[in-house]
Design an enzyme around this catalytic site. Structure first.
Site, PDB file in Angstrom:
ATOM      1  N   CYS A  68       0.810  -1.225   0.000  1.00  0.00           N
ATOM      2  CA  CYS A  68       0.000   0.000   0.000  1.00  0.00           C
ATOM      3  C   CYS A  68       0.838   1.267   0.000  1.00  0.00           C
ATOM      4  O   CYS A  68       0.533   2.236  -0.689  1.00  0.00           O
ATOM      5  CB  CYS A  68      -0.963  -0.006   1.185  1.00  0.00           C
ATOM      6  N   HIS A 107      -1.857   1.044   7.069  1.00  0.00           N
ATOM      7  CA  HIS A 107      -2.292   1.048   5.671  1.00  0.00           C
ATOM      8  C   HIS A 107      -2.453   2.492   5.212  1.00  0.00           C
ATOM      9  O   HIS A 107      -3.027   3.325   5.928  1.00  0.00           O
ATOM     10  CB  HIS A 107      -3.621   0.296   5.532  1.00  0.00           C
ATOM     11  N   ASP A 122      -7.923   3.736  -3.330  1.00  0.00           N
ATOM     12  CA  ASP A 122      -7.006   2.812  -2.669  1.00  0.00           C
ATOM     13  C   ASP A 122      -6.571   1.743  -3.664  1.00  0.00           C
ATOM     14  O   ASP A 122      -7.296   0.792  -3.929  1.00  0.00           O
ATOM     15  CB  ASP A 122      -7.687   2.176  -1.452  1.00  0.00           C
TER      16      ASP A 122
END
Length: 290
Positions: A68, A107, A122
């Site tokens: 991420c 994250h 995302d």
């Protein structure tokens, strides 16, 4: 760093002169189908850096993927370069086996404001919980996408992402599958607040996740890539390929256990990944990724 070189990496040939939702969605979908979510660096003797130039070089020039903090950091640069209003956010991922969210932010995700509406972008969650389109930041509204129905719930300034899953059809049931393939319908994914973050705030998490002996990323090697109709993932030696909504509102799940000698070829053919160093797969964690 060159935006046209990035577009070539993700095979994007569309317009980018107008920072609107259609362009954002198109670029985002090209990204998640070209750039794997992967932690292979940890398992072939490399470190994962937060420096944007290093991330660009790895993903764009070496045609690797990332986790991420790499995928979404790079996406934030892409979108800012194109004129989007982008804010970094931090979230805590839900772990179903513990029925708990992480203690600290682990994250990175993005908030994009367009025409006075906020969207969550995302491109770095991977697996079957990867969103396929930017999600409008509204509470309690189902937002159906190809992977399933996603929704946000907001409570006292904390936002929760959930995914409603379809049932799964697994032809080769003899191969072990997720701990609760049929029982689980709604799955919590992560929580976050709208507090703006700086990439430096993720440095401790970036180090911890690739060095702590009990880290999911240390105990599982993983590489996942979204496909036009589903997702494929290599976790340890297990290759899982999912076709979403294959029939009767069910996802088709095909699983195969690979031999060591198949790994390099599979990474190249299924994920377009070629590693510089020797890859040592691992899967010693009981935590499920599906």
């Amino acid at each position: 760093m060159d935006i046209k070189e990035y577009f070539a990496r993700i095979s994007y040939r569309g317009p980018y002169d107008k920072p609107d939702l259609a362009t954002l969605t198109d670029i985002f979908q090209h990204h998640i189908q070209a750039v794997p979510f992967e932690n292979l660096s940890i398992h072939c003797g490399e470190s994962i850096e937060l420096d944007l130039e290093a991330t660009y070089n790895k993903i764009v020039r070496k045609k690797r993927g990332g986790w991420c903090m790499e995928n979404n950091h790079l996406l934030s640069w892409v979108l800012k370069t194109l004129g989007y209003d982008v804010t970094l956010l931090g979230s805590k991922v839900y772990v179903p086996e513990y029925d708990a969210y992480a203690d600290e932010i682990d994250h990175l995700l993005l908030k994009v404001v367009l025409d006075n509406k906020s969207y969550i972008v995302d491109g770095g969650f991977g697996m079957a919980y990867q969103i396929w389109q930017p999600m409008e930041l509204v509470s309690g509204t189902d937002q159906p996408q190809t992977p399933g129905v996603f929704r946000f719930l907001e409570e006292n300034g904390v936002w929760y992402l959930e995914k409603v899953k379809r049932k799964q059809w697994v032809p080769n049931q003899s191969v072990s599958t997720s701990h609760n393939v049929d029982k689980e319908v709604c799955r919590r994914v992560y929580l976050f607040t709208l507090q703006p973050r700086d990439i430096e705030e993720f440095r401790a998490s970036n180090t911890h996740l690739q060095t702590a002996p009990d880290s999911l990323f240390v105990t599982k090697s993983m590489c996942s890539l979204q496909t036009p109709d589903g997702v494929r993932a290599l976790v340890g030696w297990k290759l899982t390929e999912i076709k979403y909504n294959y029939k009767d509102n069910m996802d088709l799940v095909e699983i195969r256990i690979l031999a060591d000698e198949e790994m390099e070829k599979t990474l190249k053919e299924k994920f377009n990944v070629t590693l510089d160093k020797k890859f040592v797969p691992i899967n010693t964690s009981r935590l499920s990724l599906f």
